[in-house]
Write a protein that holds these residues in place. Structure first.
Motif, PDB file in Angstrom:
ATOM      1  N   LEU A 199       0.832  -1.199   0.000  1.00  0.00           N
ATOM      2  CA  LEU A 199       0.000   0.000   0.000  1.00  0.00           C
ATOM      3  C   LEU A 199       0.871   1.255   0.000  1.00  0.00           C
ATOM      4  CD1 LEU A 199      -2.661  -1.411   2.459  1.00  0.00           C
ATOM      5  CD2 LEU A 199      -3.052  -0.867   0.035  1.00  0.00           C
ATOM      6  N   ASP A 200       0.234   2.417  -0.006  1.00  0.00           N
ATOM      7  CA  ASP A 200       0.926   3.660  -0.355  1.00  0.00           C
ATOM      8  C   ASP A 200       1.355   4.538   0.806  1.00  0.00           C
ATOM      9  OD1 ASP A 200       0.199   2.936  -2.987  1.00  0.00           O
ATOM     10  OD2 ASP A 200      -1.717   3.983  -2.785  1.00  0.00           O
ATOM     11  N   GLU A 201       0.670   4.435   1.909  1.00  0.00           N
ATOM     12  CA  GLU A 201       0.830   5.461   2.946  1.00  0.00           C
ATOM     13  C   GLU A 201       0.657   4.831   4.322  1.00  0.00           C
ATOM     14  OE1 GLU A 201      -1.332   9.752   3.690  1.00  0.00           O
ATOM     15  OE2 GLU A 201      -1.047   9.088   1.603  1.00  0.00           O
ATOM     16  N   VAL A 202       1.261   5.455   5.333  1.00  0.00           N
ATOM     17  CA  VAL A 202       1.299   4.885   6.685  1.00  0.00           C
ATOM     18  C   VAL A 202       0.946   5.961   7.704  1.00  0.00           C
ATOM     19  CG1 VAL A 202       2.793   3.855   8.436  1.00  0.00           C
ATOM     20  CG2 VAL A 202       3.062   3.199   6.044  1.00  0.00           C
ATOM     21  N   SER A 203       0.199   5.582   8.730  1.00  0.00           N
ATOM     22  CA  SER A 203       0.043   6.439   9.906  1.00  0.00           C
ATOM     23  C   SER A 203       0.300   5.599  11.155  1.00  0.00           C
ATOM     24  CB  SER A 203      -1.347   7.078   9.973  1.00  0.00           C
ATOM     25  OG  SER A 203      -2.358   6.107  10.147  1.00  0.00           O
ATOM     26  N   PHE A 204       0.922   6.221  12.144  1.00  0.00           N
ATOM     27  CA  PHE A 204       1.300   5.517  13.369  1.00  0.00           C
ATOM     28  C   PHE A 204       0.350   5.864  14.497  1.00  0.00           C
ATOM     29  CE2 PHE A 204       5.309   5.797  10.985  1.00  0.00           C
ATOM     30  CZ  PHE A 204       5.643   4.456  10.940  1.00  0.00           C
ATOM     31  N   HIS A 205       0.076   4.873  15.349  1.00  0.00           N
ATOM     32  CA  HIS A 205      -0.845   5.037  16.469  1.00  0.00           C
ATOM     33  C   HIS A 205      -0.285   4.299  17.678  1.00  0.00           C
ATOM     34  CE1 HIS A 205      -3.723   6.728  13.599  1.00  0.00           C
ATOM     35  NE2 HIS A 205      -3.280   5.781  12.785  1.00  0.00           N
ATOM     36  N   GLY A 374      -2.589   2.280   3.988  1.00  0.00           N
ATOM     37  CA  GLY A 374      -3.694   2.356   3.047  1.00  0.00           C
ATOM     38  C   GLY A 374      -3.311   3.025   1.749  1.00  0.00           C
ATOM     39  N   LYS A 375      -4.250   3.049   0.833  1.00  0.00           N
ATOM     40  CA  LYS A 375      -4.057   3.749  -0.427  1.00  0.00           C
ATOM     41  C   LYS A 375      -4.082   5.258  -0.171  1.00  0.00           C
ATOM     42  CE  LYS A 375      -6.182   0.010  -3.113  1.00  0.00           C
ATOM     43  NZ  LYS A 375      -7.294  -0.388  -3.997  1.00  0.00           N
ATOM     44  N   HIS A 376      -3.369   6.004  -1.027  1.00  0.00           N
ATOM     45  CA  HIS A 376      -3.240   7.450  -0.818  1.00  0.00           C
ATOM     46  C   HIS A 376      -4.603   8.125  -0.652  1.00  0.00           C
ATOM     47  CE1 HIS A 376       1.021   8.088  -1.096  1.00  0.00           C
ATOM     48  NE2 HIS A 376       1.123   7.558  -2.307  1.00  0.00           N
ATOM     49  N   HIS A 377      -5.525   7.816  -1.537  1.00  0.00           N
ATOM     50  CA  HIS A 377      -6.799   8.548  -1.518  1.00  0.00           C
ATOM     51  C   HIS A 377      -7.636   8.212  -0.284  1.00  0.00           C
ATOM     52  CE1 HIS A 377      -8.317   4.734  -3.235  1.00  0.00           C
ATOM     53  NE2 HIS A 377      -9.522   5.136  -2.838  1.00  0.00           N
ATOM     54  N   LEU A 378      -7.369   7.074   0.347  1.00  0.00           N
ATOM     55  CA  LEU A 378      -8.116   6.708   1.553  1.00  0.00           C
ATOM     56  C   LEU A 378      -7.464   7.254   2.824  1.00  0.00           C
ATOM     57  CD1 LEU A 378      -8.995   2.986   0.714  1.00  0.00           C
ATOM     58  CD2 LEU A 378     -10.556   4.955   0.712  1.00  0.00           C
ATOM     59  N   MET A 379      -6.171   7.472   2.795  1.00  0.00           N
ATOM     60  CA  MET A 379      -5.453   7.934   3.984  1.00  0.00           C
ATOM     61  C   MET A 379      -5.511   9.456   4.160  1.00  0.00           C
ATOM     62  SD  MET A 379      -4.205   5.192   5.465  1.00  0.00           S
ATOM     63  CE  MET A 379      -2.776   5.662   6.443  1.00  0.00           C
ATOM     64  N   LYS A 380      -5.896  10.171   3.142  1.00  0.00           N
ATOM     65  CA  LYS A 380      -5.897  11.633   3.183  1.00  0.00           C
ATOM     66  C   LYS A 380      -6.924  12.132   4.199  1.00  0.00           C
ATOM     67  CE  LYS A 380      -5.564  15.498  -0.048  1.00  0.00           C
ATOM     68  NZ  LYS A 380      -5.639  15.885  -1.483  1.00  0.00           N
TER      69      LYS A 380
END
Length: 571
Positions: A199-205, A374-380
Motif C-alpha cells: 500500500l501507499d501510505e502509513v500512519s502511526f498510532h 492504506g491507499k493514498h486517496h483513503l489515507m488523506k
C-alpha cells in the motif's frame, strides 16, 4: 384518485423496506453473536448466582465418592499453589484491589457460577521477572513454558525482542523521548511497511484498537457512507464502534454484524448503498462465526474450530471482488495475524490484497504500536475542494522515537534469510507437531484434542463436561503458563525447539492425566452438551425468578441424580 395512488406508492415503499430489512436479517448469523442488540439486552438480564460447596462438586450429578475425590484434588491444587508460589500470591493480593485489569481477569478465568468456591490462589495471575527462550520465571523462581504468546506479540521468541529493544534504543538514545519531530529512522520504517502491506501510505498510532478506529473513520469519511460490516464473532479491539455486542454499553446503530460463508451476506454487500467498509479479522478463519475461545464461557464441551485455508481464501476473494465493484473499503485487521502468518501477513497467506491494513503487536519489536497502511486517496485527512471538512487524527505518543528505533530493528531482522526460512517452514512444522501431540493424547485415551491454525492452537474437549475450565489450573501446576483466557488459545513462538516441544507435550499430558484421575471428567449415563446447557439455563432462570425454585431443583443439591430416568426428564 390521487389518494389511492399515494396509498399504493406508500404500500409499495413499505413492502420494499420490509424486503430490504428481511434480506439484512437473513445475512445475520442465527446465534446471539450475530444479533448485537439482543445479545446486550439478554446479557443484562442474566443474574449473578453462585454454586455452593455441595453443588459445585455435584453439578453433574456426581455421587458422593466422586465429589470427595474432586474436593481433595482442589485442595491439593491450592496447597501446591501456596507452596510453589507464596511470593506471587502475596504480591498479587497486595495489588489486586488497585489494578482493574487484575480484578477483571481474576474473575473471568472460569464460568462465573463456580467463582466463589474456587480458591483465590488459583484465580490470581502471574508476576514474572525474567524470560529465557520459550520460558518465563515468576518471582518465586518457577520457570514455566509460556503458551500465552504475550497475546500475539511473541512471534520470534522473547530473546529476539529483548535484543530488538536494546539495539533499537541505542539507535535513538541521543534524541531521547522527543515528541513531535521525527527521528530519521522513520523513513526506512515507512518504506519497509509500505512494501510489506502493498500500500501507499502509513500512519502511526499507540495501539491496535486506535489503528482500527482510524481505518474505519477514514473509510466513512471518503465514501460518505455510514455503516461498517464486521463478521460474527470477530474481535477488532475494545472500541464499541466495532464491537457493538456484549461488553459495550453504547447504543451502536452503524454496524452490521453479518455471517461468514453466507450467500445472504454476499447479497447485502452487492445491494446496500450505505456500507463504507468491510472489516476482516483473518483469525476468524480458525473459527468462523464464533467468538475467540475463552475458558470463562466454557460451560460445556462444544468448543469447535473449522479451519479450511482454501475455503476461507476463496471467501475473502469474493469479498474483495464485491468491495471493488461497489466502492467499499476492504480493511484487514492484522493486529494479531500480521507478521505471524507470513512476512506479508494474512494478505500473503490468503493471497488477497486489502485497501487498508492495520498492524500492531509484534511490529513494535516488543514495544506498543498500532499502524494503519492504506491507499493514498483513503489515507488523506482533508479534501482539496473543502478545506474545512477534515478527518482529524493525532496522538501525542504516535511515532515515539524509542518505538521507531525498535521497530526499525525488528523490520531489518525479519528480512534475514534465517527468518525468511522460518516463514517458509513454520506452518508445516506445527502441523506435524500438532499431529504428534494428538497421537500421544489418543494413545493414552485422554479426552482432549489439539487443533491449530498455523502457530495458533486451541484445546478441544471430547467428553461433555461442566469442568473443562479446570484444566488451566492443572497446566499451571505442571509448569505451563497460559493467558487469562485459559485453554482457549495457545500462541506458539517460532523459536520452540524440538526439545521444548517434547517437554511441553509431556507437561500437558501429565496435567490431563492428573485431571482425569481426579474425576473431573466423570460422566453420568446419557450425558450430553445439550443436557449441560439446559441445566445452566435452569440455574439462570431459578436465579432470575426465585419463584421457580419450587419447580426447578435448588442449587443446594444436584439438579439430577445419575440414574437414567432422571436424566431423560432433564434432557
Amino acid at each position: 384518485m390521487y389518494t389511492e395512488l399515494a396509498a399504493s406508492v406508500i404500500g409499495i415503499y413499505l413492502v420494499y423496506r420490509i424486503f430490504i430489512r428481511l434480506r439484512l436479517s437473513r445475512a445475520k448469523h442465527p446465534s446471539l453473536r450475530g444479533h448485537s442488540k439482543w445479545s446486550r439486552r439478554i446479557a443484562k438480564q442474566i443474574p449473578f448466582f453462585s454454586y455452593d460447596q455441595k453443588y459445585f462438586f455435584a453439578c453433574d450429578g456426581a455421587p458422593e465418592d466422586i465429589q470427595q475425590k474432586r474436593k481433595a484434588a482442589l485442595e491439593q491444587l491450592k496447597n501446591h499453589a501456596n507452596s510453589s508460589s507464596p511470593k506471587t500470591i502475596a504480591f498479587l493480593s497486595q495489588i489486586k484491589s488497585s489494578i482493574s485489569d487484575i480484578i477483571f481477569t481474576s474473575a473471568y478465568r472460569i464460568p462465573f457460577p463456580f467463582r466463589d468456591v474456587l480458591h483465590k490462589e488459583l484465580l490470581l495471575g502471574s508476576i514474572v521477572d525474567e524470560s529465557k527462550g520459550v520460558q518465563l520465571k515468576d518471582i518465586d523462581g518457577n520457570w514455566r513454558y509460556d503458551l500465552s504468546g504475550s497475546y500475539g506479540v511473541n512471534v520470534f521468541g522473547y530473546d529476539f525482542y529483548k535484543d530488538c529493544i536494546q539495539k533499537g534504543a541505542e539507535k535513538v538514545q541521543d534524541l531521547g523521548p522527543v515528541l513531535g519531530p521525527y527521528h530519521p529512522v522513520i523513513q526506512q520504517n515507512v518504506e519497509k511497511i509500505k512494501k510489506i502491506a502493498g500500500l501507499d501510505e502509513v500512519s502511526f498510532h499507540m495501539s491496535g484498537t486506535e489503528a482500527v478506529m482510524q481505518a474505519v473513520r477514514l473509510a466513512r469519511y471518503h465514501t460518505g457512507r455510514s455503516h461498517l460490516v464486521r463478521f460474527c464473532g470477530a474481535y477488532h479491539g475494545w472500541w464499541d464502534g466495532v464491537q457493538p455486542g456484549i461488553g459495550n454499553q453504547r447504543q451502536v446503530n452503524d454496524v452490521y454484524t453479518l455471517s461468514e460463508f453466507s450467500e445472504a451476506t454476499i447479497k447485502v454487500l452487492e445491494t446496500r448503498k450505505d456500507i463504507a467498509c468491510v472489516l476482516i479479522n483473518p483469525l476468524q478463519a480458525f473459527h468462523p462465526n464464533s467468538d475467540g475461545p475463552s475458558d470463562s464461557t466454557l460451560v460445556a464441551s462444544n468448543r469447535a474450530t473449522h479451519f479450511d485455508r482454501e475455503k476461507y481464501a476463496d471467501w475473502l476473494q469474493r469479498i474483495r471482488n464485491i468491495c471493488t465493484q461497489r466502492n467499499i473499503v476492504l480493511i484487514f485487521d492484522e493486529i494479531f495475524t500480521g507478521f505471524r502468518l507470513g512476512y506479508r501477513g494474512a494478505q500473503e497467506y490468503f493471497n488477497v490484497q486489502a485497501d487498508m491494513v492495520t498492524y500492531g503487536k509484534t511490529l513494535g519489536g516488543g514495544l506498543p504500536i498500532g499502524v494503519l497502511c492504506g491507499k493514498h486517496h483513503l489515507m488523506k485527512r482533508f479534501k482539496d475542494d473543502s478545506p474545512a471538512f477534515v478527518s482529524f487524527a493525532r496522538g501525542t505518543f504516535n511515532s515515539h522515537p524509542y518505538v521507531m528505533g525498535t521497530m526499525n530493528e525488528f523490520l531489518n531482522r525479519i528480512e534475514s534469510p534465517e527468518i525468511q526460512q522460518h516463514y517458509s517452514q513454520i506452518e508445516s512444522i506445527w502441523n506435524e507437531r500438532v499431529q504428534r501431540w494428538n497421537d500421544k493424547l489418543a494413545a493414552k485415551n485422554l479426552p482432549i484434542k489439539i487443533e491449530s491454525m498455523h502457530t495458533i492452537l486451541t484445546v478441544i474437549y471430547l467428553l461433555p463436561s461442566r469442568f473443562n475450565w479446570m484444566l488451566q489450573f492443572y497446566l499451571r501446576a505442571n509448569n505451563l503458563e497460559l493467558a487469562w483466557i485459559g485453554t482457549g488459545r495457545f500462541i506458539m513462538p517460532f523459536n520452540v525447539s524440538e526439545e521444548d516441544f517434547e517437554n511441553i507435550c509431556d507437561c500437558f499430558i501429565q496435567a490431563v492425566e492428573q485431571m482425569q484421575a481426579d474425576q473431573w471428567w466423570w460422566q453420568p449415563e446419557n450425558y450430553s452438551n445439550k443436557v449441560i446447557q439446559r441445566l445452566m439455563l435452569n440455574d439462570i432462570l431459578r436465579a432470575k425468578f426465585p419463584i421457580l425454585s419450587k419447580i426447578i431443583s435448588s442449587p443446594a443439591a444436584p439438579v439430577y441424580k445419575s440414574d437414567k430416568e432422571t436424566i431423560k426428564r432433564v434432557s
